[in-house]
Design a protein around this motif. Structure first.
Motif, mmCIF file in Angstrom:
data_model
loop_
_atom_site.group_PDB
_atom_site.id
_atom_site.type_symbol
_atom_site.label_atom_id
_atom_site.label_comp_id
_atom_site.label_asym_id
_atom_site.label_seq_id
_atom_site.Cartn_x
_atom_site.Cartn_y
_atom_site.Cartn_z
ATOM 1 N N ASP A 125 3.941 61.624 6.837
ATOM 2 C CA ASP A 125 4.447 60.785 7.925
ATOM 3 C C ASP A 125 5.836 61.216 8.380
ATOM 4 O O ASP A 125 6.645 60.382 8.808
ATOM 5 C CB ASP A 125 4.449 59.314 7.503
ATOM 6 N N LYS A 126 6.153 62.515 8.238
ATOM 7 C CA LYS A 126 7.446 63.059 8.673
ATOM 8 C C LYS A 126 8.636 62.380 7.994
ATOM 9 O O LYS A 126 9.734 62.319 8.554
ATOM 10 C CB LYS A 126 7.576 62.941 10.192
ATOM 11 N N ASN A 127 8.455 61.876 6.768
ATOM 12 C CA ASN A 127 9.551 61.184 6.089
ATOM 13 C C ASN A 127 10.756 62.087 5.860
ATOM 14 O O ASN A 127 11.900 61.640 5.947
ATOM 15 C CB ASN A 127 9.067 60.623 4.749
ATOM 16 N N TYR A 128 10.518 63.346 5.500
ATOM 17 C CA TYR A 128 11.609 64.280 5.255
ATOM 18 C C TYR A 128 12.516 64.402 6.478
ATOM 19 O O TYR A 128 13.732 64.521 6.368
ATOM 20 C CB TYR A 128 11.062 65.652 4.869
ATOM 21 N N TYR A 129 11.908 64.347 7.674
ATOM 22 C CA TYR A 129 12.678 64.452 8.919
ATOM 23 C C TYR A 129 13.433 63.155 9.194
ATOM 24 O O TYR A 129 14.622 63.166 9.515
ATOM 25 C CB TYR A 129 11.727 64.776 10.075
ATOM 26 N N ARG A 130 12.763 62.042 9.054
ATOM 27 C CA ARG A 130 13.386 60.755 9.398
ATOM 28 C C ARG A 130 14.484 60.380 8.414
ATOM 29 O O ARG A 130 15.480 59.761 8.794
ATOM 30 C CB ARG A 130 12.312 59.666 9.464
ATOM 31 N N LEU A 131 14.325 60.758 7.148
ATOM 32 C CA LEU A 131 15.386 60.495 6.182
ATOM 33 C C LEU A 131 16.652 61.253 6.545
ATOM 34 O O LEU A 131 17.770 60.735 6.413
ATOM 35 C CB LEU A 131 14.927 60.889 4.775
ATOM 36 N N GLU A 132 16.484 62.503 6.994
ATOM 37 C CA GLU A 132 17.644 63.285 7.406
ATOM 38 C C GLU A 132 18.278 62.715 8.672
ATOM 39 O O GLU A 132 19.496 62.663 8.807
ATOM 40 C CB GLU A 132 17.240 64.751 7.641
#
Length: 577
Positions: A125-132
């Motif tokens: 769910d693109k978590n790595y992107y949204r966390l950044e």
């Protein structure tokens, strides 16, 4: 309720919440598809630990007989006891070796299971992107690597150590109670007085240890974060070595790195001070514990109530009881590290859960054959508006060019179409077809050139002939002999070559819709035009949606828009020659 009572109640609530979350982190593995092997290994390790405790109990009796044999100069008993010791030692060694081996096996299996789940959650769910983007957590690489490793290893070490100490404590408490006898103090006869002496000694020691070392949890947490920040800074220098060298930015980078190292240095000094005080106390505690049982038992020995063997048995039993009761003291530093590790992992998991479950204000759907924006508005995370509510329809085969001033929100518009951007409102209806987004700076994974070219597919997806053909079409013939070479391609290739490689990648992927975010900005106009011509010739059914500033792009896009002053405006089309 007084302030102190409120403070204690708040701390109790935090601790209760902490242990509940740690339980939720720990238990899934033991109920997973691997639970059979996990429980088998755990039970075997516990049994081996109990065998070790049983051997220590046996040795306690052996000490009594051995020292009595020495006192009585009984050579036959001495030889018999030495042979017995060899057998005990052999079993003890085998038990210790396999207990360690099987514990490590269980640790790595648990770590692998946790790592797989955390990787899936982080990348899903693109978590790595949204966390950044949201800055929820620092150094996720540390949490996914070091912290998961530390959590599994320390949890098993502390848990098994606690079980072993509890069993040992019960076993030797019974022995100590039986051999210590009684003593009269202030007219009161105290039965099993050596046991009560050990209990009092360990209780005072545990209380003082907590007072001295309770700051270790916070300090260890900060130390891990500062060390990770320093490593990240060093990696940044490696990743951007050429740019830093061209800017002559060594002095600036040195100051940045030293600033991060000063955090490491300062916090480590605080750790040293606390650990120095803890070591002073624990070393003194251990030294006093060596002679304390002799001092307490000496009156009975010198009065002739017990022999040397009984005195040594009392000393051994007292030592084991005191060790069991002092487990908290010996394990305090490990417990502090474990608590800090759990805090970091739990905060990381909470951030991922919040990101996963946060509502997306922009509704992105994949349906139909056209691209449609319905009352779409965009804003930044601070609420500043980038695009007023706008509607747009792009039909299949209708190539669209979006222009406008830098910083106006063009790339953000593409992010909203891809489902990455959630700040705003409205509906994005994406075509139900194969789509590919190509950013201005393409990502090239470290590995063979074939792997970098095939991304996001696997390298084996395409034949070597197909890979070589797309490289020729994109004027990268010199790279064909290097398809099987492994390298850091973002360092090896120039920005222009990287963008050519990204276009070659698009030719391999063969999407029906291709979104290009200034994907040819590092090339001159002639090369840019040649690549667009290749795309239209090799992908005859493709629909292009491009972002760019150059007027030369207009001839490849019959429809043009400008995003400026927070509005999408149609501009006069330049028909292709």
């Amino acid at each position: 309720m007084t302030d102190s009572a409120e403070y204690r109640a708040a701390n109790d609530a935090v601790r209760s919440h902490f242990f509940k979350r740690v339980w939720q982190l720990t238990t899934p593995y033991w109920r997973s598809e691997e639970k059979g092997m996990a429980w088998l290994l755990l039970i075997v390790v516990i049994v081996l630990s109990l065998v070790g405790v049983g051997l220590n109990v046996w040795l306690n009796s052996w000490y009594r007989d051995f020292y009595n044999a020495l006192q009585n100069k009984d050579l036959k008993s001495f030889i018999h006891l030495m042979l017995m010791f060899c057998g005990i030692a052999a079993v003890f060694i085998l038990t210790a070796v396999y207990r360690l081996y099987l514990t490590q096996m269980l640790t790595i299996r648990w770590r692998r299971w946790l790592t797989e789940r955390h990787f899936a959650a982080w990348l899903g769910d693109k978590n790595y992107y949204r966390l950044e983007q949201r800055g929820h957590t620092d150094n996720p690489d540390q949490r996914l690597s070091e912290d998961l490793n530390s959590f599994t290893d320390t949890t098993l070490t502390l848990g098994l150590g606690l079980i072993r100490n509890l069993v040992s404590l019960v076993s030797f408490s019974v022995i100590l109670w039986g051999v210590s006898g009684s003593i009269e103090l202030f007219g009161i006869t105290i039965a099993g007085y050596m046991f009560w002496a050990a209990l009092l000694y360990a209780a005072v020691g545990s209380w003082l240890t907590h007072l001295i070392a309770r700051r270790l949890i916070g300090l260890n947490n900060r130390q891990q974060r500062y060390e990770a920040d320093l490593r990240f800074g060093l990696v940044r220098v490696r990743e951007n070595a050429e740019s830093i060298a061209l800017y002559n930015g060594e002095a600036n980078e040195n100051e940045r790195l030293m600033t991060r190292f000063r955090n490491v240095w300062g916090n480590f000094w605080e750790l040293m001070k606390v650990q120095k005080r803890l070591t002073f106390f624990s070393s003194g505690y251990a030294q006093v514990a060596t002679v304390f049982p002799f001092i307490v038992a000496a009156p009975r020995y010198f009065s002739g109530q017990i022999q040397l063997g009984e005195l040594m048995q009392i000393n051994s039993a007292f030592g084991n009881v005191q060790d069991g009761l002092s487990w908290f003291i010996d394990a305090y530093a490990s417990l502090a590290n474990w608590r800090a590790t759990c805090d970091r992992l739990l905060s990381f998991r909470s951030a991922m859960a919040e990101t996963t479950h946060e509502s997306a204000n922009i509704d992105v759907r994949k349906t139909g054959g056209d691209l449609q924006l319905q009352h779409l508005s965009l804003c930044l995370s601070d609420g500043r508006e980038l695009l007023e509510p706008s509607s747009l329809t792009v039909k299949t085969g209708e190539h669209l060019l979006i222009g406008g001033p830098s910083g106006g929100g063009k790339s953000t518009l593409l992010r909203a179409m891809s489902g990455l951007w959630r700040f705003g409102s409205g509906v994005v209806q994406m075509p139900d077809a194969r789509c590919l987004f190509v950013p201005q700076k393409p990502y090239l994974p470290i590995g063979t050139l074939a792997q970098a070219l095939s991304y996001p597919e696997q390298a084996g997806q395409y034949s070597a002939e197909h890979l070589a053909e797309v490289l020729r079409l994109c004027r990268l013939e010199t790279l064909i002999p290097r398809l099987d070479d492994a390298d850091h391609w973002q360092r090896v290739l120039s920005p222009g070559e990287q963008q050519r490689l990204a276009v070659a990648r698009a030719l391999l992927y063969a999407p029906s819709w291709l979104f290009l975010d200034e994907a040819t900005s590092a090339l001159d106009e002639a090369d840019e035009a040649a690549l667009y011509q290749v795309l239209l010739e090799q992908l005859p059914g493709v629909t292009l949606v491009s972002i760019g500033h150059r007027a030369s792009l207009k001839r490849f896009h019959p429809r043009q828009l400008r995003l400026e002053e927070r509005r999408l405006r149609e501009t006069e089309a330049v028909l292709p020659a």
